[in-house]
Scaffold this motif. Structure first.
Motif, PDB file in Angstrom:
ATOM      1  N   GLU A  37       0.797  -1.174  -0.039  1.00 44.81           N
ATOM      2  CA  GLU A  37       0.032   0.188  -0.042  1.00 44.81           C
ATOM      3  C   GLU A  37       0.859   1.318  -0.052  1.00 44.81           C
ATOM      4  N   LYS A  38       0.368   2.382  -0.563  1.00 45.28           N
ATOM      5  CA  LYS A  38       1.020   3.684  -0.706  1.00 45.28           C
ATOM      6  C   LYS A  38       0.116   4.767  -0.124  1.00 45.28           C
ATOM      7  N   ILE A  39       0.685   5.581   0.734  1.00 41.94           N
ATOM      8  CA  ILE A  39      -0.309   6.528   1.284  1.00 41.94           C
ATOM      9  C   ILE A  39       0.385   7.815   0.570  1.00 41.94           C
ATOM     10  N   THR A  40      -0.639   8.727  -0.189  1.00 41.43           N
ATOM     11  CA  THR A  40       0.020   9.776  -0.874  1.00 41.43           C
ATOM     12  C   THR A  40      -0.124  11.022  -0.098  1.00 41.43           C
ATOM     13  N   SER A  52       3.489   0.119   9.860  1.00 41.75           N
ATOM     14  CA  SER A  52       3.534   0.986   8.780  1.00 41.75           C
ATOM     15  C   SER A  52       4.736   0.420   8.238  1.00 41.75           C
ATOM     16  N   SER A  53       4.319  -0.379   7.090  1.00 41.90           N
ATOM     17  CA  SER A  53       5.264  -0.987   6.174  1.00 41.90           C
ATOM     18  C   SER A  53       5.289  -0.451   4.603  1.00 41.90           C
ATOM     19  N   GLY A  54       4.310   0.303   4.379  1.00 37.58           N
ATOM     20  CA  GLY A  54       4.251   1.204   3.222  1.00 37.58           C
ATOM     21  C   GLY A  54       4.863   2.413   3.091  1.00 37.58           C
ATOM     22  N   PRO A  55       4.984   2.956   1.841  1.00 33.16           N
ATOM     23  CA  PRO A  55       5.720   4.230   1.853  1.00 33.16           C
ATOM     24  C   PRO A  55       4.619   5.375   1.983  1.00 33.16           C
ATOM     25  N   VAL A  56       5.047   6.374   2.792  1.00 28.93           N
ATOM     26  CA  VAL A  56       4.240   7.717   3.027  1.00 28.93           C
ATOM     27  C   VAL A  56       4.683   8.868   2.492  1.00 28.93           C
ATOM     28  N   THR A  57       3.963   9.389   1.496  1.00 30.74           N
ATOM     29  CA  THR A  57       4.462  10.674   0.923  1.00 30.74           C
ATOM     30  C   THR A  57       3.952  12.006   1.718  1.00 30.74           C
ATOM     31  N   GLY A  58       3.429  11.734   2.670  1.00 34.83           N
ATOM     32  CA  GLY A  58       3.435  12.951   3.564  1.00 34.83           C
ATOM     33  C   GLY A  58       3.890  12.840   5.115  1.00 34.83           C
ATOM     34  N   ASP A  59       3.250  13.409   6.062  1.00 39.61           N
ATOM     35  CA  ASP A  59       3.848  13.199   7.330  1.00 39.61           C
ATOM     36  C   ASP A  59       3.063  11.851   7.979  1.00 39.61           C
ATOM     37  N   LEU A  60       3.812  11.307   8.746  1.00 39.96           N
ATOM     38  CA  LEU A  60       3.597  10.112   9.388  1.00 39.96           C
ATOM     39  C   LEU A  60       3.410  10.273  11.115  1.00 39.96           C
ATOM     40  N   LEU A  68       5.992   0.109  14.978  1.00 39.21           N
ATOM     41  CA  LEU A  68       7.016  -0.441  14.280  1.00 39.21           C
ATOM     42  C   LEU A  68       6.615   0.322  12.742  1.00 39.21           C
ATOM     43  N   VAL A  69       7.787   1.193  12.359  1.00 37.25           N
ATOM     44  CA  VAL A  69       7.876   1.858  11.015  1.00 37.25           C
ATOM     45  C   VAL A  69       8.957   1.296  10.384  1.00 37.25           C
ATOM     46  N   SER A  70       8.723   0.778   9.242  1.00 43.52           N
ATOM     47  CA  SER A  70       9.683   0.220   8.427  1.00 43.52           C
ATOM     48  C   SER A  70       9.724   0.331   6.964  1.00 43.52           C
TER      49      SER A  70
END
Length: 84
Positions: A37-40, A52-60, A68-70
């Protein structure tokens, strides 16, 4: 002075929902973001065991007992928990 405070409060009430509309929120006992999954937008996640194992293109922003953030995050990261 009272008008300034009132105008500021009205502006905040209008702006905050617009900011949250561009975010994704997940809450639960074991909320997660899968690696495929990708969060934009901004991503807010909270629960007992947070992953959180998918890329996030904003703030987390993550909070939980175990967090766990990987994955890569392109903007700011704020994490709080018992085990980070």
């Amino acid at each position: 002075m009272t008008r300034t405070i009132g105008a500021g409060a009205v502006i905040l009430l209008l702006v905050i929902p617009m900011l949250l509309a561009a975010a994704e929120v997940r809450v639960g006992e074991q909320p997660s973001l899968a690696s495929d999954e990708k969060i934009t937008n901004d991503f807010y996640i909270a629960g007992g065991n947070v992953t959180s194992s998918g890329p996030v293109t904003g703030d987390l922003i993550a909070a939980g007992g175990n967090v766990l953030v990987s994955s890569p995050v392109t903007q700011d990261v704020m994490v709080g928990g018992g085990s980070v």
